[in-house]
Design a protein around this motif. Structure first.
Motif, PDB file in Angstrom:
ATOM      1  N   GLY A   1       0.807  -1.206   0.000  1.00  0.00           N
ATOM      2  CA  GLY A   1       0.000   0.000   0.000  1.00  0.00           C
ATOM      3  C   GLY A   1       0.843   1.259   0.000  1.00  0.00           C
ATOM      4  N   VAL A   2       0.260   2.353   0.504  1.00  0.00           N
ATOM      5  CA  VAL A   2       0.947   3.642   0.472  1.00  0.00           C
ATOM      6  C   VAL A   2       1.237   4.178   1.868  1.00  0.00           C
ATOM      7  N   SER A   3       1.079   3.347   2.888  1.00  0.00           N
ATOM      8  CA  SER A   3       1.291   3.813   4.255  1.00  0.00           C
ATOM      9  C   SER A   3       2.729   4.281   4.472  1.00  0.00           C
ATOM     10  N   GLU A   4       2.864   5.332   5.285  1.00  0.00           N
ATOM     11  CA  GLU A   4       4.178   5.854   5.649  1.00  0.00           C
ATOM     12  C   GLU A   4       4.590   5.411   7.051  1.00  0.00           C
ATOM     13  N   SER A   5       3.805   4.513   7.645  1.00  0.00           N
ATOM     14  CA  SER A   5       4.042   4.106   9.026  1.00  0.00           C
ATOM     15  C   SER A   5       4.462   2.642   9.115  1.00  0.00           C
ATOM     16  N   PRO A   6       5.467   2.332   9.948  1.00  0.00           N
ATOM     17  CA  PRO A   6       5.847   0.924  10.163  1.00  0.00           C
ATOM     18  C   PRO A   6       4.798   0.160  10.958  1.00  0.00           C
ATOM     19  N   ASP A   7       3.812   0.877  11.514  1.00  0.00           N
ATOM     20  CA  ASP A   7       2.760   0.215  12.293  1.00  0.00           C
ATOM     21  C   ASP A   7       1.670  -0.398  11.413  1.00  0.00           C
ATOM     22  N   GLN A   8       1.704  -0.125  10.113  1.00  0.00           N
ATOM     23  CA  GLN A   8       0.662  -0.609   9.215  1.00  0.00           C
ATOM     24  C   GLN A   8       0.705  -2.130   9.089  1.00  0.00           C
ATOM     25  N   HIS A   9      -0.422  -2.795   9.344  1.00  0.00           N
ATOM     26  CA  HIS A   9      -0.519  -4.251   9.175  1.00  0.00           C
ATOM     27  C   HIS A   9      -0.859  -4.563   7.719  1.00  0.00           C
ATOM     28  N   VAL A  10      -0.129  -5.512   7.127  1.00  0.00           N
ATOM     29  CA  VAL A  10      -0.378  -5.960   5.759  1.00  0.00           C
ATOM     30  C   VAL A  10      -0.977  -7.358   5.820  1.00  0.00           C
ATOM     31  N   HIS A  11      -2.184  -7.524   5.291  1.00  0.00           N
ATOM     32  CA  HIS A  11      -2.873  -8.819   5.391  1.00  0.00           C
ATOM     33  C   HIS A  11      -2.282  -9.849   4.423  1.00  0.00           C
ATOM     34  N   ILE A  12      -2.118  -9.495   3.146  1.00  0.00           N
ATOM     35  CA  ILE A  12      -1.518 -10.386   2.154  1.00  0.00           C
ATOM     36  C   ILE A  12      -0.373  -9.616   1.500  1.00  0.00           C
ATOM     37  N   LYS A  13       0.852 -10.079   1.670  1.00  0.00           N
ATOM     38  CA  LYS A  13       2.009  -9.294   1.250  1.00  0.00           C
ATOM     39  C   LYS A  13       2.299  -9.388  -0.244  1.00  0.00           C
ATOM     40  N   ASP A  14       2.048 -10.556  -0.846  1.00  0.00           N
ATOM     41  CA  ASP A  14       2.357 -10.717  -2.266  1.00  0.00           C
ATOM     42  C   ASP A  14       1.382  -9.907  -3.113  1.00  0.00           C
ATOM     43  N   THR A  15       1.925  -9.136  -4.057  1.00  0.00           N
ATOM     44  CA  THR A  15       1.071  -8.318  -4.907  1.00  0.00           C
ATOM     45  C   THR A  15       0.864  -8.973  -6.273  1.00  0.00           C
ATOM     46  N   PRO A  16      -0.295  -8.766  -6.885  1.00  0.00           N
ATOM     47  CA  PRO A  16      -0.569  -9.288  -8.228  1.00  0.00           C
ATOM     48  C   PRO A  16      -0.291  -8.255  -9.315  1.00  0.00           C
ATOM     49  N   GLY A  17       0.549  -7.257  -9.025  1.00  0.00           N
ATOM     50  CA  GLY A  17       0.786  -6.177  -9.969  1.00  0.00           C
ATOM     51  C   GLY A  17       0.079  -4.894  -9.565  1.00  0.00           C
ATOM     52  N   PHE A  18      -0.708  -4.970  -8.492  1.00  0.00           N
ATOM     53  CA  PHE A  18      -1.391  -3.811  -7.937  1.00  0.00           C
ATOM     54  C   PHE A  18      -1.618  -4.063  -6.456  1.00  0.00           C
ATOM     55  N   ASN A  19      -2.060  -3.042  -5.742  1.00  0.00           N
ATOM     56  CA  ASN A  19      -2.325  -3.142  -4.307  1.00  0.00           C
ATOM     57  C   ASN A  19      -3.815  -2.950  -4.043  1.00  0.00           C
ATOM     58  N   ILE A  20      -4.291  -3.556  -2.964  1.00  0.00           N
ATOM     59  CA  ILE A  20      -5.673  -3.365  -2.513  1.00  0.00           C
ATOM     60  C   ILE A  20      -5.640  -2.824  -1.083  1.00  0.00           C
ATOM     61  N   GLY A  21      -6.383  -1.771  -0.838  1.00  0.00           N
ATOM     62  CA  GLY A  21      -6.453  -1.204   0.499  1.00  0.00           C
ATOM     63  C   GLY A  21      -7.832  -0.664   0.785  1.00  0.00           C
ATOM     64  N   ALA A  22      -7.952   0.072   1.876  1.00  0.00           N
ATOM     65  CA  ALA A  22      -9.239   0.664   2.245  1.00  0.00           C
ATOM     66  C   ALA A  22      -8.987   1.814   3.210  1.00  0.00           C
ATOM     67  N   ALA A  23      -9.955   2.703   3.292  1.00  0.00           N
ATOM     68  CA  ALA A  23      -9.919   3.802   4.248  1.00  0.00           C
ATOM     69  C   ALA A  23     -11.251   3.866   4.969  1.00  0.00           C
ATOM     70  N   GLY A  24     -11.196   3.925   6.292  1.00  0.00           N
ATOM     71  CA  GLY A  24     -12.398   4.061   7.104  1.00  0.00           C
ATOM     72  C   GLY A  24     -12.354   5.366   7.864  1.00  0.00           C
TER      73      GLY A  24
END
Length: 321
Positions: free
Chosen positions: A43-66
């Motif tokens: 993703g685009v997080s600037e924080s080391p605290d960001q949890h990544v659910h699935i690390k391998d990318t398929p050529g793009f990233n998936i994220g969300a904002a709440g």
């Protein structure tokens, strides 16, 4: 593939782990209640605290904002694609150097392929906590975020400093920039001239698709939403389709591409040779290339999903002046 193996490729909406310090405006009033989710890829997080659910990318990233009502995401730009669809709530997207060049309001299910190279921001204008799902171009989406100068200056006043290395340092926690890392430089007036200021007509007609229009178009076959010959013509390194009850394949199928299923409405059953699983609204499922499977709504009523597949097109700027 066993059901247990497939479950590792599914990120459940209820299992999403938020990061509340993902970006430089995390302490800035009006933006300090955001939650960022990284589902597939860094993703685009600037924080080391960001949890990544699935690390391998398929050529793009998936994220969300709440975000709760009246909370906004500050103005920034991307060098690769940033696509949002609204899962929950009502959202206003705005763009331009000061966020005044144009705006559009999206309802649940609507999708926005934001042009690359323009400053953009968004806010929850609904009455409840809202959620938007994101598709980000490229394997390394974190390398392409550029903040408007005022965002960096405001953040510094509230304790967050962004290093030129793309890492956040929180002075409220006693953190300081390492001696070897200078602060992220502000864009100059000359730099800012390179960021377009398109108006509403230029952006909305070619970059926004509405949920109920896609529901009608997907009555008998998948609706191509983003792609070379889609509603929103673009080549960002991935294609996006919209499927509903009437547009699913009648027989099991397989793709030679990565296939990401993002459930919008209803419950869907995915079945393959090794078992079956059920996907609910907000769930994300990464189907591996070559796996033969079938996909059907598991109950009556409204059912819809977005399907994202990788392409051979390079991720990069897509906005045409």
């Amino acid at each position: 593939m066993t059901p247990e193996e497939m479950e590792t490729r599914i990120v459940r909406y209820g299992d999403l782990k938020p990061c509340r310090t993902a970006f430089i405006d995390a302490h800035t009033p009006g933006s300090d209640q955001k939650e960022n989710f990284t589902i597939i890829g860094g993703g685009v997080s600037e924080s080391p605290d960001q949890h990544v659910h699935i690390k391998d990318t398929p050529g793009f990233n998936i994220g969300a904002a709440g975000q709760p009502p009246k909370c906004r995401n500050s103005l920034h730009s991307h060098t690769t694609a940033e696509v949002f669809y609204v899962l929950k709530g009502r959202w206003r997207f705005f763009w331009g150097r000061w966020g005044t060049a144009g705006e559009v309001v999206l309802e649940e299910g609507d999708i926005f392929n934001i042009p690359t190279g323009i400053f953009r921001g968004f806010e929850n204008i609904g009455t409840d906590y809202g959620m938007i799902m994101a598709i980000l171009g490229g394997d390394d989406a974190g390398g392409g975020v550029i903040w408007a100068p005022q965002v960096i200056e405001d953040a510094k006043d509230h304790g967050l400093v962004l290093g030129k290395n793309g890492v956040l340092y929180d002075t409220k926690k006693g953190q300081t920039l390492p001696d070897s890392v200078p602060p992220m430089p502000l864009l100059s007036d000359e730099d800012l001239k390179g960021f377009p200021e398109p108006g509403n007509v230029d952006v909305v007609k070619d970059h926004v698709a509405r949920y109920w229009d896609m529901m009608a178009l997907a009555a008998n076959a998948p609706c191509k939403v983003i792609g070379e010959t889609a509603l929103l013509k673009d080549k960002p390194g991935f294609d996006v389709e919209f499927l509903t009850r009437g547009s699913i394949p009648e027989t099991p199928y397989r793709l030679d591409r990565h296939e990401i299923l993002m459930i919008m409405r209803g419950h869907w059953k995915i079945t393959w040779g090794g078992g079956e699983n059920t996907l609910a609204p907000g769930d994300t499922c990464a189907v591996p290339p070559g796996l033969e499977h079938s996909l059907v709504p598991s109950m009556s009523g409204e059912a819809s999903l977005y399907r994202v597949t990788n392409t051979d097109d390079p991720a990069g700027p897509t906005w045409k002046n």
